[in-house]
Motif scaffolding. Structure first.
Motif, PDB file in Angstrom:
ATOM      1  N   ASP A 166       0.782  -1.132  -0.011  1.00 48.45           N
ATOM      2  CA  ASP A 166       0.028   0.075  -0.004  1.00 48.45           C
ATOM      3  C   ASP A 166       0.798   1.247  -0.024  1.00 48.45           C
ATOM      4  N   GLY A 167       2.049   1.063  -0.177  1.00 53.36           N
ATOM      5  CA  GLY A 167       3.133   2.291  -0.047  1.00 53.36           C
ATOM      6  C   GLY A 167       3.352   2.848   1.418  1.00 53.36           C
ATOM      7  N   ASN A 168       2.901   2.098   2.437  1.00 45.58           N
ATOM      8  CA  ASN A 168       3.388   2.432   3.701  1.00 45.58           C
ATOM      9  C   ASN A 168       4.768   2.017   4.010  1.00 45.58           C
ATOM     10  N   ILE A 169       5.578   2.889   4.769  1.00 41.41           N
ATOM     11  CA  ILE A 169       6.741   2.523   5.069  1.00 41.41           C
ATOM     12  C   ILE A 169       7.038   2.131   6.586  1.00 41.41           C
ATOM     13  N   TRP A 170       7.376   0.843   6.859  1.00 45.87           N
ATOM     14  CA  TRP A 170       7.599   0.173   8.177  1.00 45.87           C
ATOM     15  C   TRP A 170       9.016   0.394   8.562  1.00 45.87           C
ATOM     16  N   ILE A 171       9.156   0.962   9.841  1.00 44.02           N
ATOM     17  CA  ILE A 171      10.330   1.222  10.496  1.00 44.02           C
ATOM     18  C   ILE A 171      10.487   0.278  11.697  1.00 44.02           C
ATOM     19  N   GLY A 172      11.560  -0.443  11.725  1.00 45.22           N
ATOM     20  CA  GLY A 172      11.811  -1.342  12.815  1.00 45.22           C
ATOM     21  C   GLY A 172      12.916  -0.766  13.630  1.00 45.22           C
ATOM     22  N   THR A 173      12.497  -0.797  14.958  1.00 46.20           N
ATOM     23  CA  THR A 173      13.423  -0.164  15.995  1.00 46.20           C
ATOM     24  C   THR A 173      13.834  -1.168  16.990  1.00 46.20           C
ATOM     25  N   GLU A 174      14.715  -0.813  17.936  1.00 51.02           N
ATOM     26  CA  GLU A 174      14.896  -1.757  18.951  1.00 51.02           C
ATOM     27  C   GLU A 174      13.849  -2.123  19.978  1.00 51.02           C
ATOM     28  N   GLN A 175      12.595  -1.216  19.895  1.00 45.84           N
ATOM     29  CA  GLN A 175      11.498  -1.399  20.800  1.00 45.84           C
ATOM     30  C   GLN A 175      10.233  -1.788  19.997  1.00 45.84           C
ATOM     31  N   GLY A 176      10.524  -2.165  18.654  1.00 44.20           N
ATOM     32  CA  GLY A 176       9.336  -2.701  17.765  1.00 44.20           C
ATOM     33  C   GLY A 176       9.211  -2.058  16.572  1.00 44.20           C
ATOM     34  N   TYR A 177       7.960  -1.944  16.068  1.00 45.92           N
ATOM     35  CA  TYR A 177       7.745  -1.207  14.663  1.00 45.92           C
ATOM     36  C   TYR A 177       6.831  -0.242  14.664  1.00 45.92           C
ATOM     37  N   ALA A 178       6.980   0.646  13.689  1.00 45.61           N
ATOM     38  CA  ALA A 178       6.093   1.825  13.491  1.00 45.61           C
ATOM     39  C   ALA A 178       5.800   1.929  11.866  1.00 45.61           C
ATOM     40  N   ILE A 179       4.887   2.460  11.499  1.00 46.55           N
ATOM     41  CA  ILE A 179       4.386   2.359  10.389  1.00 46.55           C
ATOM     42  C   ILE A 179       3.915   3.937   9.756  1.00 46.55           C
ATOM     43  N   TYR A 180       4.960   4.493   8.810  1.00 46.93           N
ATOM     44  CA  TYR A 180       4.696   5.643   8.338  1.00 46.93           C
ATOM     45  C   TYR A 180       3.519   5.787   6.981  1.00 46.93           C
ATOM     46  N   ASP A 181       2.732   6.683   7.273  1.00 50.24           N
ATOM     47  CA  ASP A 181       1.479   6.718   6.282  1.00 50.24           C
ATOM     48  C   ASP A 181       1.863   7.867   5.571  1.00 50.24           C
ATOM     49  N   TYR A 182       2.024   7.887   4.349  1.00 50.43           N
ATOM     50  CA  TYR A 182       2.412   8.941   3.425  1.00 50.43           C
ATOM     51  C   TYR A 182       0.963  10.066   3.610  1.00 50.43           C
ATOM     52  N   GLN A 183      -0.383   9.592   3.569  1.00 54.75           N
ATOM     53  CA  GLN A 183      -1.336  10.255   3.340  1.00 54.75           C
ATOM     54  C   GLN A 183      -1.502  11.118   4.586  1.00 54.75           C
ATOM     55  N   THR A 184      -1.449  10.573   5.562  1.00 55.23           N
ATOM     56  CA  THR A 184      -1.394  11.545   6.879  1.00 55.23           C
ATOM     57  C   THR A 184       0.079  12.097   7.354  1.00 55.23           C
ATOM     58  N   GLY A 185       0.817  11.739   6.903  1.00 51.91           N
ATOM     59  CA  GLY A 185       2.377  12.237   7.182  1.00 51.91           C
ATOM     60  C   GLY A 185       2.552  11.633   8.697  1.00 51.91           C
ATOM     61  N   LYS A 186       2.281  10.754   9.167  1.00 55.99           N
ATOM     62  CA  LYS A 186       2.449  10.312  10.567  1.00 55.99           C
ATOM     63  C   LYS A 186       2.743   8.800  10.812  1.00 55.99           C
ATOM     64  N   PHE A 187       3.410   8.561  11.801  1.00 57.37           N
ATOM     65  CA  PHE A 187       3.759   7.174  12.294  1.00 57.37           C
ATOM     66  C   PHE A 187       2.936   6.648  12.894  1.00 57.37           C
ATOM     67  N   ASP A 188       2.360   5.326  12.853  1.00 59.77           N
ATOM     68  CA  ASP A 188       1.504   4.600  13.667  1.00 59.77           C
ATOM     69  C   ASP A 188       2.543   3.675  14.541  1.00 59.77           C
ATOM     70  N   PRO A 189       2.454   3.634  15.704  1.00 57.60           N
ATOM     71  CA  PRO A 189       3.329   2.802  16.474  1.00 57.60           C
ATOM     72  C   PRO A 189       2.623   1.459  16.896  1.00 57.60           C
ATOM     73  N   ASN A 190       1.381   1.499  16.541  1.00 55.27           N
ATOM     74  CA  ASN A 190       0.505   0.116  16.886  1.00 55.27           C
ATOM     75  C   ASN A 190       0.305  -0.724  15.777  1.00 55.27           C
ATOM     76  N   CYS A 191       1.447  -1.405  15.568  1.00 57.31           N
ATOM     77  CA  CYS A 191       1.411  -2.585  14.422  1.00 57.31           C
ATOM     78  C   CYS A 191       0.541  -3.376  14.915  1.00 57.31           C
ATOM     79  N   LYS A 192       0.377  -3.713  15.914  1.00 59.02           N
ATOM     80  CA  LYS A 192      -0.476  -5.048  16.339  1.00 59.02           C
ATOM     81  C   LYS A 192      -1.845  -5.254  15.377  1.00 59.02           C
ATOM     82  N   ASP A 193      -2.951  -3.916  15.595  1.00 60.47           N
ATOM     83  CA  ASP A 193      -3.989  -3.792  14.933  1.00 60.47           C
ATOM     84  C   ASP A 193      -3.933  -4.230  13.353  1.00 60.47           C
ATOM     85  N   ARG A 194      -2.789  -3.690  12.726  1.00 61.03           N
ATOM     86  CA  ARG A 194      -2.662  -3.752  11.314  1.00 61.03           C
ATOM     87  C   ARG A 194      -2.384  -5.241  11.091  1.00 61.03           C
ATOM     88  N   ILE A 195      -1.500  -5.942  11.878  1.00 61.83           N
ATOM     89  CA  ILE A 195      -1.197  -7.356  11.430  1.00 61.83           C
ATOM     90  C   ILE A 195      -2.163  -8.346  11.714  1.00 61.83           C
TER      91      ILE A 195
END
Length: 199
Positions: free
Chosen positions: A99-128
């Protein structure tokens, strides 16, 4: 033995000529390659780079020990835990989903960058969870290059999600810690960390 005719010699010359031309073109391209060093002096958040990813829009994402950077060949946009909702400032993994979202993996988990909102969503659980992947902690996640499947590893299982078919396959693992995984079209390779303990 027949002597080569003029026609066969012309065909041979025509077949060999493109090889010389393409070799010359490649040599010219190689000579024109230009390297440019980018550091904190140019706006990078940290000189210790852990990962790079160029997305479908042409942006270069750079994960460092201290922050995430998006580079457009001219300027840097920096992202941090405190200001941009990233789980951590140490970035280890970056990839783009179908879908063109950018997944960012960190030491403490993942966040997903949404180009439409220009924000990161740190709650990947709902998405997966929408992909029938029910795990508490994501140790690793990646897409293959062709974006045919997403794989997620949670220390007990590997989940493969196929977005076109909307189908998930689950593979249980032996009791070993995996330090890295590589998924190809036909095979899944894992690097296991085995203890030195001998019974």
């Amino acid at each position: 033995m027949n002597k080569p005719t003029f026609l066969s010699i012309c065909i041979l010359v025509l077949c060999i000529n493109p090889i010389f031309i393409s070799t010359r073109l490649q040599a010219n391209v190689i000579e024109q390659v230009m390297f440019r060093q980018i550091t904190t002096s140019e706006g990078l958040s940290n000189n210790n780079i852990n990962c790079l990813y160029r997305d479908s829009r042409g942006f270069l994402w750079i994960g460092t020990n201290s922050g995430l950077n998006r580079y457009d060949s001219y300027n840097f946009q920096q992202y941090y835990q405190d200001t941009d909702n990233l789980p951590d400032n140490r970035i280890n993994n970056i990839f783009e989903d179908w879908d063109g979202n950018i997944w960012i993996g960190t030491e403490q988990g993942y966040a997903i960058y949404d180009y439409q909102t220009g924000k990161f969503d740190p709650n990947c659980k709902d998405r997966i969870h929408n992909f029938n992947i029910f795990c508490d902690t994501i140790f690793m996640a990646r897409m293959n290059r062709e974006m045919k499947y997403l794989w997620v590893y949670d220390d007990h299982k590997i989940y493969l999600y196929y977005p076109q078919q909307k189908m998930t396959k689950i593979y249980p693992l032996m009791d070993s810690t995996i330090s890295d995984l590589f998924v190809t079209g036909k095979y899944l390779y894992s690097i296991l960390l085995l203890s030195d303990k001998i019974d």
